[in-house]
Design a protein around this motif. Structure first.
Motif, mmCIF file in Angstrom:
data_model
loop_
_atom_site.group_PDB
_atom_site.id
_atom_site.type_symbol
_atom_site.label_atom_id
_atom_site.label_comp_id
_atom_site.label_asym_id
_atom_site.label_seq_id
_atom_site.Cartn_x
_atom_site.Cartn_y
_atom_site.Cartn_z
ATOM 1 N N MET A 1 -18.463 30.814 -67.231
ATOM 2 C CA MET A 1 -18.083 29.447 -66.927
ATOM 3 C C MET A 1 -18.024 28.648 -68.235
ATOM 4 O O MET A 1 -18.841 28.831 -69.123
ATOM 5 C CB MET A 1 -19.109 28.786 -66.005
ATOM 6 C CG MET A 1 -19.318 29.442 -64.657
ATOM 7 S SD MET A 1 -18.156 29.068 -63.338
ATOM 8 C CE MET A 1 -17.800 27.375 -63.474
ATOM 9 N N HIS A 2 -17.048 27.754 -68.262
ATOM 10 C CA HIS A 2 -16.856 26.905 -69.436
ATOM 11 C C HIS A 2 -16.849 25.443 -69.036
ATOM 12 O O HIS A 2 -16.507 25.097 -67.910
ATOM 13 C CB HIS A 2 -15.543 27.259 -70.144
ATOM 14 C CG HIS A 2 -15.574 28.605 -70.776
ATOM 15 N ND1 HIS A 2 -15.249 29.755 -70.092
ATOM 16 C CD2 HIS A 2 -15.922 28.998 -72.027
ATOM 17 C CE1 HIS A 2 -15.389 30.790 -70.876
ATOM 18 N NE2 HIS A 2 -15.793 30.373 -72.065
ATOM 19 N N CYS A 3 -17.221 24.609 -69.965
ATOM 20 C CA CYS A 3 -17.263 23.166 -69.746
ATOM 21 C C CYS A 3 -15.845 22.649 -69.502
ATOM 22 O O CYS A 3 -14.935 22.936 -70.285
ATOM 23 C CB CYS A 3 -17.866 22.477 -70.971
ATOM 24 S SG CYS A 3 -17.847 20.664 -70.867
ATOM 25 N N ARG A 9 -18.893 27.334 -73.771
ATOM 26 C CA ARG A 9 -19.487 28.206 -72.755
ATOM 27 C C ARG A 9 -20.732 27.528 -72.182
ATOM 28 O O ARG A 9 -21.571 27.018 -72.924
ATOM 29 C CB ARG A 9 -19.843 29.547 -73.384
ATOM 30 C CG ARG A 9 -20.358 30.560 -72.387
ATOM 31 C CD ARG A 9 -20.217 31.968 -72.971
ATOM 32 N NE ARG A 9 -20.472 32.983 -72.006
ATOM 33 C CZ ARG A 9 -19.648 33.335 -71.018
ATOM 34 N NH1 ARG A 9 -18.507 32.725 -70.878
ATOM 35 N NH2 ARG A 9 -19.958 34.301 -70.184
ATOM 36 N N GLN A 12 -25.242 28.297 -67.726
ATOM 37 C CA GLN A 12 -25.364 28.749 -66.343
ATOM 38 C C GLN A 12 -24.269 28.091 -65.519
ATOM 39 O O GLN A 12 -23.611 27.168 -65.983
ATOM 40 C CB GLN A 12 -26.734 28.396 -65.769
ATOM 41 C CG GLN A 12 -26.958 26.886 -65.651
ATOM 42 C CD GLN A 12 -28.366 26.552 -65.217
ATOM 43 O OE1 GLN A 12 -29.305 27.117 -65.737
ATOM 44 N NE2 GLN A 12 -28.491 25.629 -64.282
ATOM 45 N N ALA A 13 -24.105 28.570 -64.313
ATOM 46 C CA ALA A 13 -23.123 27.978 -63.397
ATOM 47 C C ALA A 13 -23.596 26.583 -62.988
ATOM 48 O O ALA A 13 -24.805 26.314 -62.959
ATOM 49 C CB ALA A 13 -22.958 28.863 -62.180
ATOM 50 N N PRO A 14 -22.677 25.683 -62.690
ATOM 51 C CA PRO A 14 -23.055 24.340 -62.247
ATOM 52 C C PRO A 14 -23.947 24.406 -61.012
ATOM 53 O O PRO A 14 -23.813 25.340 -60.222
ATOM 54 C CB PRO A 14 -21.719 23.687 -61.920
ATOM 55 C CG PRO A 14 -20.719 24.436 -62.748
ATOM 56 C CD PRO A 14 -21.233 25.852 -62.802
ATOM 57 N N THR A 16 -25.131 22.028 -64.078
ATOM 58 C CA THR A 16 -25.680 22.238 -65.416
ATOM 59 C C THR A 16 -25.144 21.161 -66.351
ATOM 60 O O THR A 16 -24.229 20.421 -66.001
ATOM 61 C CB THR A 16 -25.332 23.647 -65.942
ATOM 62 O OG1 THR A 16 -26.064 23.907 -67.129
ATOM 63 C CG2 THR A 16 -23.852 23.805 -66.216
ATOM 64 N N CYS A 18 -23.642 20.644 -70.296
ATOM 65 C CA CYS A 18 -23.080 21.348 -71.441
ATOM 66 C C CYS A 18 -23.920 21.049 -72.686
ATOM 67 O O CYS A 18 -24.165 19.879 -73.018
ATOM 68 C CB CYS A 18 -21.634 20.907 -71.660
ATOM 69 S SG CYS A 18 -20.869 21.624 -73.123
ATOM 70 N N SER A 25 -21.977 18.953 -65.266
ATOM 71 C CA SER A 25 -21.011 19.616 -64.402
ATOM 72 C C SER A 25 -21.670 19.945 -63.063
ATOM 73 O O SER A 25 -22.750 20.534 -63.024
ATOM 74 C CB SER A 25 -20.518 20.898 -65.082
ATOM 75 O OG SER A 25 -19.529 21.512 -64.317
ATOM 76 N N VAL A 27 -20.902 21.056 -58.674
ATOM 77 C CA VAL A 27 -19.990 21.592 -57.674
ATOM 78 C C VAL A 27 -20.211 20.765 -56.414
ATOM 79 O O VAL A 27 -21.092 21.052 -55.620
ATOM 80 C CB VAL A 27 -20.244 23.092 -57.403
ATOM 81 C CG1 VAL A 27 -19.282 23.606 -56.336
ATOM 82 C CG2 VAL A 27 -20.098 23.904 -58.668
ATOM 83 N N GLU A 104 -13.080 31.755 -55.325
ATOM 84 C CA GLU A 104 -14.311 30.969 -55.325
ATOM 85 C C GLU A 104 -14.606 30.521 -53.907
ATOM 86 O O GLU A 104 -13.690 30.268 -53.132
ATOM 87 C CB GLU A 104 -14.152 29.703 -56.182
ATOM 88 C CG GLU A 104 -14.128 29.907 -57.659
ATOM 89 C CD GLU A 104 -14.086 28.566 -58.372
ATOM 90 O OE1 GLU A 104 -15.138 27.927 -58.506
ATOM 91 O OE2 GLU A 104 -12.980 28.158 -58.768
#
Length: 161
Positions: A1-3, A9, A12-14, A16, A18, A25, A27, A104
């Motif tokens: 996952m990227h910002c 990079r 961790q997955a949102p 989170t 940056c 970020s 979801v 997703e």
């Protein structure tokens, strides 16, 4: 996952933050608006032609456009998918669900209203649905999404004689 802001990079997955630009970020659920069009103890369903769940029974509705109220989305989607103007009635409820898109599993906040046909002649958009059917509220088929099953159970209980 990227910002999504700077492209760095993510650790961790949102949800989170940056480390490079401090962008938070998340979801968050995407809101939808759906009208449960009823008439004489029956509701209108359409058969999906698109994934996810192509071939399953669906209710006319969909995702909200940016800054669009879910009730307005329900009215717009009925016009786009069915060629009908609908009048929204009682709010049925909001349900948390999932929607599979681009590999997703996205969270959705599905909002449902009772609705009646106000004007127009039913004509399906072939890019959305292949057929329509009026089903008894007391005996609906399994729907494309579990939130629809739950909303229909609530409506059937409310409108039961």
């Amino acid at each position: 996952m990227h910002c999504p802001r700077c492209g760095a990079r993510l650790a961790q997955a949102p949800p989170t933050v940056c480390a490079a630009c401090s962008y938070a970020s998340y979801v968050n659920p995407r809101p939808t608006g759906t009208g449960i069009i009823v008439e004489g103890g029956r509701f209108l369903a359409i058969r999906r032609v698109r994934d996810p769940r192509a071939g399953w029974w669906d209710l006319p509705g969909g995702f909200c456009d940016a800054f669009e109220h879910p009730a307005d989305a329900a009215v717009r989607e009925a016009r786009e998918e069915l060629g009908l103007s609908i009048e929204l009635g009682e709010f049925v409820g909001m349900y948390i669900g999932t929607y599979e898109f681009q590999e997703e599993s996205l969270p959705v906040l599905d909002c449902f209203w009772l609705a009646t046909v106000a004007a127009g002649e039913l004509r399906l958009d072939p890019s959305e649905a292949s057929e329509h059917e009026w089903f008894p509220l007391a005996d609906p088929p399994q729907m494309a999404f579990s939130t629809m099953d739950a909303a229909l159970r609530r409506v059937a209980a409310r409108l039961a004689p």
